[in-house]
Structures are given as C-alpha cells and as structure tokens.
Scaffold this active site. Sequence first.
Site, PDB file in Angstrom:
ATOM      1  N   ASP A 242     -77.865  -4.737 -50.247  1.00 35.06           N
ATOM      2  CA  ASP A 242     -78.442  -3.431 -49.768  1.00 35.06           C
ATOM      3  C   ASP A 242     -78.276  -2.603 -48.510  1.00 35.06           C
ATOM      4  O   ASP A 242     -78.669  -1.409 -48.135  1.00 35.06           O
ATOM      5  CB  ASP A 242     -80.069  -4.250 -50.027  1.00 35.06           C
ATOM      6  CG  ASP A 242     -80.572  -5.260 -49.045  1.00 35.06           C
ATOM      7  OD1 ASP A 242     -79.357  -5.619 -48.405  1.00 35.06           O
ATOM      8  OD2 ASP A 242     -81.364  -5.760 -49.463  1.00 35.06           O
ATOM      9  N   ASN A 301     -78.474  -8.742 -37.136  1.00 39.15           N
ATOM     10  CA  ASN A 301     -79.935  -9.399 -37.740  1.00 39.15           C
ATOM     11  C   ASN A 301     -80.709  -9.899 -36.614  1.00 39.15           C
ATOM     12  O   ASN A 301     -80.527 -10.321 -35.969  1.00 39.15           O
ATOM     13  CB  ASN A 301     -79.065 -10.252 -38.650  1.00 39.15           C
ATOM     14  CG  ASN A 301     -78.868 -10.645 -40.053  1.00 39.15           C
ATOM     15  OD1 ASN A 301     -79.280  -9.543 -41.065  1.00 39.15           O
ATOM     16  ND2 ASN A 301     -77.645  -9.865 -39.899  1.00 39.15           N
TER      17      ASN A 301
END
Length: 493
Positions: A242, A301
């Site tokens: 994604d 992240n």
Amino acid sequence: MGNKSVSFLAIDLGASSGRAMLGIVESGTLELHEINRFKNPIIDIHGRLYWDLFHLYSQILKSLKIAKNEGIEPASIGIDTWGVDFVSFGKDGEPLKMPYSYRDTHTFGAPEKFFEKISRREVYRKTGIQIMNFNTLFQLDTQLREQNPIYPSIDKILFMPDALSYLLTGKMVTEYTIASTSQLIDPYTRKFDADLLSAIKLNENHFAPIVFAGTTIGALSKSVQNQTGCGAIPVVAVAGHDTASAVLATPAANKHFAYLSSGTWSLMGIESEQPVINDTTFALNFTNEGGADGSVRLLKNICGMWLIEQCKKEWDNNDEISYQDIVDAAKQAQPFRCFIYPDAPIFASPNSMIDAIRQFCTETGQYIPQTMGEIARCIYESLAFRYKQVLNDLQKLASFPIDVLHIIGGGSQNDMLNTYTANAIGKKVIAGPSEATAIGNILVQAQTAGLVNNKQEMRNMVAQSFDLKTFLPEDIQNWESHYAEYLQATHNF
C-alpha cells in the site's frame, strides 16, 4: 492520453479496514468513487492473532457484484495491502491455515533469535530492510523454531495481495514491492536471497515468480465470474504494498520532497534511484523498499494513528466519540506538557494504550496526562516531533535538498496534526490526497491500459484531479525550544 472514459477497480486493504474504489480516467483527470468499505478485523483465537482471508475474498466478490449492479465493468482490478504478512499454500493449491497478523506477539524477540544464525548487520547488508520483529523473515523463522505443523507442508508462500489475486484468478505471482517488505529480497538483484531462505529451510521454489507492477496476472476465474456476474476481467499486479501505491500518487512537482504516508502507520521517506545501505542507515534502522517504477523507497516506519485509534477504542467504551471530537479536545489542552516516543515497544500492542502512555510519562518523570484532550495533545505533538527527528535524518541521507513534505493517506485529513508537523519541521507541508493508496493502485492499472506513460504524468494527474491543502510553518522558535524537551524525554529510545 486519450479522451475515452475508462474505469478501474482498486481493492485497497489496510490493517483495520478495506475499501473498493472505482477510478474513472478521462481527459487526463481521475475521478474516485467508493463503492464498498468494510472492516478488516484481527481475529484472536486462543491468543494467536489472524487475518480472515476468506472474509477479505468475500468482500472483493461483493465489490465486484456492486460494480456489476451499477452497470460498471472495470477494465481491470488491482489489489494492494499492508506489508510482510503472507498465506502458506499446500501442493493442492489450498491455504494451509489463516494467515497470522503481524501484531501476533509470537515474533516478539524473534530477530535476536534469528541473528544467532546470521548477524543483524549481515541481514541488513543483504536486504537494506529495517529490522522489525514482524518482518516475514522473522515470522517464518518463528514458525520453524516452534515446529509449526504446517511448515513442512508449505508448497508456496504468497504475500497478502498476491494470495487474494490468486483466489480471484488461480494464477500465482510474487509482486516485487510487497515482496521487498519481507526482509528476504536482495534490493540490488531484486531476487530472493538464497542464504536467508536457507537459514529458514526454504528456497526460491517456495515462492511464485517475481513480477513487477503493471504485470497482468490473469483474468477472473470461471468460479468468480459465475458468483459475480462479471466477465473475464483482467487482474493486474499493481504496486501490491500500500505504501508503494501511495507514494506513486504523491502530487510532487519535482524530486525535492519527502513523503509521509499517514495512516495506522506513518511511513516517512524519499525516493532514491539506488538502495542506500551503509553504517548510517544501519544505525538509524532505515528501510529500502521497492518502488512501483523500480526506484527505491528509502523510508522509516513510524507508529502513526495506531496510537489514537487504540485510545479511541477505550474512550468509545464510555460514549462513542468521533475523531473530530478528539481533535477538538486536544486543541483545548495545554500545549507541550508531556511527550512520548511513538515507536517505544510499550505502544506496539498494549492492553490499554491510555495506560501505556501514562506509564511512559511516569517512567520519564513527566506530567501524567489525565483527560482525553491531554492524552491526544501528547500524541499529536509527539508525532510531529518524531516526524521532525526522522526528516532530519533523511536530509542527511538525501542527495538533494528536501523543500517540502507531502502528507498522503487518511492522516492527511487531520489539519491540526498537519499544522503541528509544519511548525515542528519548519517546512511547507502539502496534504492530500487522502486516498493516495487507491489512486496509486488505479494509476498503475491506467498505465497498463496505455492511458498514462510515466510517474511524473501520474503525479501531474493527481495534482490536477484532487484538492490539496498547504500548511506553512508558524511559531517555529517556540516549537524548536520544546523539541529539546521532547528529545530529553525520549533520549533512551
């Protein structure tokens, strides 16, 4: 580009919800319509956390039926999902069990156990991927160590978007961007690393052939056609991860930007022509993931809206509230009273996020937030400062000046956090589009259909088709002075 109107169906699956988005490309612009939105719950069975593969499959079929009932037959379908998770299939082509969720606690401490076979530094050198306990490599090694009974029976391992595409078409592929999240891929050769696979008693034959975004996997199977009333619609391997899809839809005018894909996770990075794997990126635990166009997404992240999402579940127990209620409460709270480190292990999967935040503040000798507004303000300010921290590191690694931060994804709709972020980083922030992932998914399908030629054309189309908001930094000196307090409160992490 032609003037004909062409429809594409994007199945965009996040770690808490999924959506089917219809994209209509016409005259160099893109229109987006949501036709189905559904929950993607993590299922807890005897303390193990799973995804419901067949629920997701049934929702994709439902989405196709909805499109058909509205008189729409898309030119193609593409699926993107979150990274690292996978489905194991037996020789009969059937799933051996439901896929584990990356939130499952069995991988806590897993990297350190694997490093007894191959060192941390060597694993990073081979893959350039951020060491995280739930990476596919460590999930598989955990199953091997625990003598999971399905392990010897694994014939093929398919990452989540590839597994769902297989259920639709009967054809198995490994799309590169999703595979690049696994910590099993050599980013230079773009193939599976034989040493890492050998260490977990697997080889490349346990995976389907690697394909790149834009490859047509196959058409809907006869079974799917019968269930949905659709024809033999092609299923395209889009950028299956994604974030790779979202980054493709960043409406950047040139390469002098960083992106922040803001959702349950925040992923901040830059685009690089080559992997960046060195002592600095190793020390900072930066990741090199595959881009839709063959570029490298050098990123970090960061725990994102997960913090707010988990708190909201607890606040909803008293009286259901909206995200706007949370923002409004945060605005009323006193600024800069306490800070958390969003990526501290305590926030990964706590029984109570509110208790975890208070515990962090207690252990770091800070004010302990009490009200919803105080807790939310603490989260939003801490996220803005964490973004500043990571952006500073990215600028050291980038070969170009970072002039603007593009915030894309669902979190781009949070004007308060966007304002805080602009103030904290001292740079212009451009927010939107919120559905960047689905848009990137559709743009790859449009390129496969010959309607768009390259990445910059795609980005120009996004900029022309969607409303964007610009946030300019204000009160920079005040934010800079409190950044020192954030660093002091989080210096042990």
